[in-house]
Design an enzyme around this catalytic site. Structure first.
Site, PDB file in Angstrom:
ATOM      1  N   TRP A 360     -24.909  -8.603  32.263  1.00 15.17           N
ATOM      2  CA  TRP A 360     -24.605  -7.625  31.344  1.00 15.17           C
ATOM      3  C   TRP A 360     -24.017  -6.523  32.175  1.00 15.17           C
ATOM      4  CZ3 TRP A 360     -28.157  -2.824  30.853  1.00 15.17           C
ATOM      5  CH2 TRP A 360     -28.844  -2.842  32.028  1.00 15.17           C
ATOM      6  N   ASP A 361     -24.082  -6.544  33.667  1.00 18.83           N
ATOM      7  CA  ASP A 361     -23.569  -5.587  34.495  1.00 18.83           C
ATOM      8  C   ASP A 361     -22.101  -5.013  34.113  1.00 18.83           C
ATOM      9  OD1 ASP A 361     -25.473  -7.173  35.526  1.00 18.83           O
ATOM     10  OD2 ASP A 361     -25.018  -6.579  37.725  1.00 18.83           O
ATOM     11  N   GLU A 487     -36.780  -5.437  33.691  1.00 22.37           N
ATOM     12  CA  GLU A 487     -37.197  -7.039  33.936  1.00 22.37           C
ATOM     13  C   GLU A 487     -38.753  -6.796  34.528  1.00 22.37           C
ATOM     14  OE1 GLU A 487     -34.394  -8.895  36.373  1.00 22.37           O
ATOM     15  OE2 GLU A 487     -32.992  -8.860  34.676  1.00 22.37           O
ATOM     16  N   LYS A 591     -38.863  -1.511  36.515  1.00 19.70           N
ATOM     17  CA  LYS A 591     -37.911  -1.978  37.379  1.00 19.70           C
ATOM     18  C   LYS A 591     -36.558  -1.084  37.842  1.00 19.70           C
ATOM     19  CE  LYS A 591     -35.289  -6.069  39.006  1.00 19.70           C
ATOM     20  NZ  LYS A 591     -34.774  -7.300  38.615  1.00 19.70           N
ATOM     21  N   GLN A 592     -36.185  -0.806  36.470  1.00 16.30           N
ATOM     22  CA  GLN A 592     -34.694  -0.034  36.374  1.00 16.30           C
ATOM     23  C   GLN A 592     -34.717   0.457  34.864  1.00 16.30           C
ATOM     24  OE1 GLN A 592     -33.401  -4.261  36.060  1.00 16.30           O
ATOM     25  NE2 GLN A 592     -31.358  -3.272  35.527  1.00 16.30           N
TER      26      GLN A 592
HETATM   27  C1  BGC Z   1     -31.155  -6.541  37.504  1.00 15.59           C
HETATM   28  C2  BGC Z   1     -30.232  -7.080  36.398  1.00 15.59           C
HETATM   29  C3  BGC Z   1     -28.807  -7.410  36.823  1.00 15.59           C
HETATM   30  C4  BGC Z   1     -28.848  -8.493  37.808  1.00 15.59           C
HETATM   31  C5  BGC Z   1     -27.588  -8.562  38.598  1.00 15.59           C
HETATM   32  C6  BGC Z   1     -30.998  -7.741  38.660  1.00 15.59           C
HETATM   33  O1  BGC Z   1     -31.874  -7.449  39.556  1.00 15.59           O
HETATM   34  O2  BGC Z   1     -32.391  -6.798  37.218  1.00 15.59           O
HETATM   35  O3  BGC Z   1     -30.223  -6.058  35.384  1.00 15.59           O
HETATM   36  O4  BGC Z   1     -27.988  -7.734  35.692  1.00 15.59           O
HETATM   37  O5  BGC Z   1     -29.822  -7.914  39.081  1.00 15.59           O
HETATM   38  O6  BGC Z   1     -26.728  -7.431  38.965  1.00 15.59           O
END
Ligand code: BGC
Length: 779
Positions: A360-361, A487, A591-592
């Site tokens: 999704w980035d 996550e 986490k984010q």
């Molecule tokens: C993040 C995801 C991201 C992925 C790739 C993971 O650590 O939690 O949101 O898509 O890294 O960048």
């Protein structure tokens, strides 16, 4: 790394003045060149020493079995991994029989410069061999932004003493790679992924054709050379299965030079025959030869001049951020410029991290930047998603859903994630893709794209949402058992981010088929279906905790026990490497940015007070174990008035790779975090939002920045925004007058009629704290 004394802060380039082998792999990522189709890591010309050799062709990958201790229904059976394709960069040098290798002899001087305006990587060094013979080597490298299959190097050796030189310019397939994976099945495939099909060396021309075993992709690489040297200069070529080589010998008197111009072309295909790919690389070489080296450099410069004229960001008050944002934008452009109906991986083509997958980035972080600066590449990236709809429909069917379920991580369009709680369950990616479509269409007004691509993507994702969610007996619509951006909370009910994004997706799908009835009907959409989408959207659940007055990230989140931050040591981050997921999942630890991202992407769903309170609530819970977080926190911190904190978050996003903040830049650049640097400036301090057909700004600068100016493309017009502490000026650089919003003030800006508005002072607010040891570095 740049904080390393050998990196210099300059506005338009990244300069390395010393070669530090301890950060060689990181510098290979930083100095990577790419056009989104071909990617060359910044490996030294002679190939060794290296951190990670890397030459990538977007889409070229191999499949391998995914191991499970306990498999389950619907688990993907095959993993996909990007492979290191034939290396066309290598130019080895022998100086009086001794290989030029910086680990031996003495490197008298070294400099590499990534020129962000010219799109070139220049290297200059002086080396004295162990036997005491000195040469000056310069090389200039490009991966062409205008001729998609072409990369080129000019390599020059100047004799300081009289020398005998041998130069070997090569194409090398199946290079030995440093081991990174403990999984023998993965390495077995990656060890020698390319099966030889054809090789040739004829005069100055080299060619290798290989194919991958399982995916059956055919890869052709060809090189052509122009050699200039003193009369003693001779050359011959030879070829084997995996190496094709031009050898040049010459004797140089002190002051004389040997110059080699190497043009390399790449092509790959799953369906085209050997003669067809062979002809394709030969044709691309012929084209590049007629352009010539100087012509390629000129085209490169012109391409970038156009890009910067639509996109540049200027900053007064922080030279490091000035450099970092241009570096970031350059790499984001490189990742997407010529991807042309291929994915944009989370590392671009700068390294093999995350196996070369896209997430999704792309749609959430990368495409918004490109939509406002290089919109054509966005249409192409979304057409790639459209091309993968058959796989997404099949996946939805397998999961018992309607419409299409796009993969969480992928190269070829099939699901590549073996960990379903943070993979398949992260359904929000479907709405993220839809959101990128909505943003692209509203910012460009590209009706053809809307009809040909937008309708299908929006309809199939809306169908998926409608079948994934359900109405409760009171009519409310819920989406249960999904994973949002955070996550550290998986399989949650009614994740606010997911629900609001799905709501927008459902509404946009209903709207688009009203505008394109024929295309909607062709997909079998009728009034009943669109009415059902609208009902679901209107009844969407958005959990709110009345007792404490904040939105719940997902239903029940605020009732969970808060993570014991006091007992967590600084070296226990990232938490997922030190604590079991089950424990993370049942506590309040983020986490984010998740709810905070919802406020950035769906601002209309929150009032100002809610935004401030939500931000204050989630800050002390957010650990930023993902590089995708800081930029979003910067934007929201700026919006709710914590400018100092926003500035610190900007620094983190901006320096993620230049300072190697997560110690993994060696695997490739964090393209989403790089894009986030721009978003933190334009969306954070510029306060830009784009909804309902209008660009709105709410500028506010942190104390350290005296001036921020940026250009964006809105509906085919270039708009320049210049913000100082006290005022913002909006200038239309071309096209018809444009309606804009500055805070609550709606006005029209026309060419030659710049509009200046006062920047209001924000009320002072105390910034919330982060978990212990997790505050962003103070700038
Ligand atoms: C993040 C995801 C991201 C992925 C790739 C993971 O650590 O939690 O949101 O898509 O890294 O960048």
């Amino acid at each position: 790394m740049i904080s390393h004394s050998s990196y210099v802060v300059e506005p338009w380039c990244v300069r390395e003045t010393e070669l530090d082998l301890d950060v060689l792999a990181q510098s290979e990522s930083v100095f990577a060149l790419s056009n989104g189709h071909v990617g060359w890591r910044g490996n030294l010309d002679e190939g060794e020493p290296h951190g990670l050799p890397g030459s990538y062709l977007n889409g070229v990958h191999e499949r391998h079995p995914l191991p499970y201790a306990e498999a389950g229904y619907g688990y993907p059976e095959a993993g996909q991994t990007v492979i290191n394709v034939t290396n066309g960069k290598i130019i080895r040098l022998l100086v009086n029989d001794e290989p030029f290798d910086v680990r031996y002899g003495r490197l008298v001087s070294h400099e590499r410069v990534l020129d962000l305006r010219a799109g070139l990587l220049r290297r200059t060094c002086e080396w004295t061999s162990p036997a005491g013979c000195t040469v000056r080597v310069t090389s200039t490298r490009l991966v062409s932004l205008t001729q998609r299959s072409i990369a080129a190097v000019v390599y020059e050796v100047e004799a300081v003493d009289d020398v005998r030189l041998v130069v070997q310019s090569e194409l090398v397939a199946n290079e030995q790679l440093p081991r990174t994976s403990g999984d023998p099945r993965v390495s077995a495939v990656l060890d020698s992924p390319l099966q030889p099909e054809e090789n040739q060396a004829l005069n100055n021309r080299l060619r290798l054709v290989h194919s991958t075993s399982v995916t059956g992709l055919r890869v052709a690489v060809a090189a052509d050379h122009v050699v200039e040297g003193p009369p003693s200069t001779r050359s011959f070529s030879e070829s084997g299965d995996d190496t094709s080589r031009l050898t040049v010998t010459s004797s140089l008197a002190a002051g004389e030079k040997l110059r080699l111009e190497k043009t390399v072309s790449y092509s790959w295909s799953q369906v085209r025959s050997l003669p067809a790919v062979r002809d394709q690389v030969e044709a691309a070489l012929a084209g590049a030869r007629s352009t010539g080296w100087q012509g390629l450099c000129d085209e490169q410069r012109e391409y970038l001049d156009v890009f910067w004229s639509r996109a540049d960001v200027e900053i007064d008050g922080d030279a490091e951020i000035q450099q970092a944002v241009r570096f970031a934008m350059f790499h984001v452009l490189q990742a997407g410029a010529r991807a042309e109906q291929r994915a944009i991986p989370s590392k671009g083509l700068t390294g093999s991290g995350y196996d070369g997958h896209s997430f999704w980035d792309t749609e959430t972080f990368v495409l918004p930047l490109l939509t406002l600066t290089s919109p054509d590449s966005v249409a192409e990236a979304l057409r790639w998603r459209q091309a993968t709809l058959p796989a997404a429909r099949e996946r939805a069917h397998q999961l018992g859903l309607k419409g299409a379920a796009f993969p969480w991580r992928t190269i070829d369009g099939s699901e590549g994630s073996g960990y379903w709680p943070a993979g398949t369950a992260a359904f929000h990616i479907n709405a993220d893709i839809a959101d990128a479509v909505i943003l692209y269409v509203s910012l460009t007004g590209d009706v053809d794209f809307e009809r040909e691509t937008g309708v299908e993507i929006l309809v199939e994702t809306a169908r998926m949402w409608h079948s994934l969610g359900h109405h409760d007996p009171h009519g409310k619509f819920h989406i249960d058992g999904v994973t949002g951006p955070d996550e550290y909370s998986a399989i949650a009910d009614d994740n606010v981010y997911t629900n609001l994004m799905a709501q927008a997706n459902l509404r946009a799908a209903a709207d688009i088929v009203e505008r394109h009835t024929k295309e909607g009907a062709a997909l079998g959409v009728d009034d009943e279906e669109t009415a059902a989408w609208r009902d679901a959207a209107a009844a969407m659940t958005v959990p709110y905790d009345d007792a404490i007055g904040v939105h719940e990230q997902s239903a029940g989140f605020t009732r969970h026990q808060v993570w014991d931050f006091a007992a967590t040591q600084p070296d226990q981050y990232p938490l997922m490497l030190h604590f079991p997921y089950f424990d993370l999942y049942r506590r309040q630890v983020v986490k984010q940015a998740d709810l905070v991202l919802a406020m950035v992407k769906q601002p209309q769903a929150f009032d100002e007070e809610q935004k401030a309170r939500n931000f204050a609530y989630y800050e002390p819970l957010t650990v930023r174990d993902s590089s995708l977080s800081a930029s979003t926190q910067a934007i929201m911190a700026a919006e709710v008035g914590h400018l100092r904190l926003a500035y610190d978050y900007l620094g983190e996003a901006a320096l993620m790779d230049l300072h190697d903040l997560e110690n993994n830049t060696r695997d490739g650049l964090h393209i989403a975090s790089l894009a986030g640097t721009w978003a933190a400036l334009v969306g954070g301090f510029g306060g830009m939002r784009y909804r309902n057909g209008c660009a709105a700004f709410a500028p506010r600068l942190p104390e350290k920045l005296r001036r921020l100016a940026f250009t964006v493309q809105v509906r085919g017009r270039r708009l320049r925004v210049e913000i100082t502490g006290a005022a913002a000026t909006y200038t239309l650089l071309d096209g018809e007058p444009l309606e804009l919003r500055h805070y609550d003030d709606l006005f029209t800006v026309g060419i030659d009629r710049p509009q200046t508005r006062k920047v209001p002072t924000l009320p002072a607010r105390t910034a919330p704290e982060q978990p212990p040891s997790r505050s962003p570095r103070h700038r």
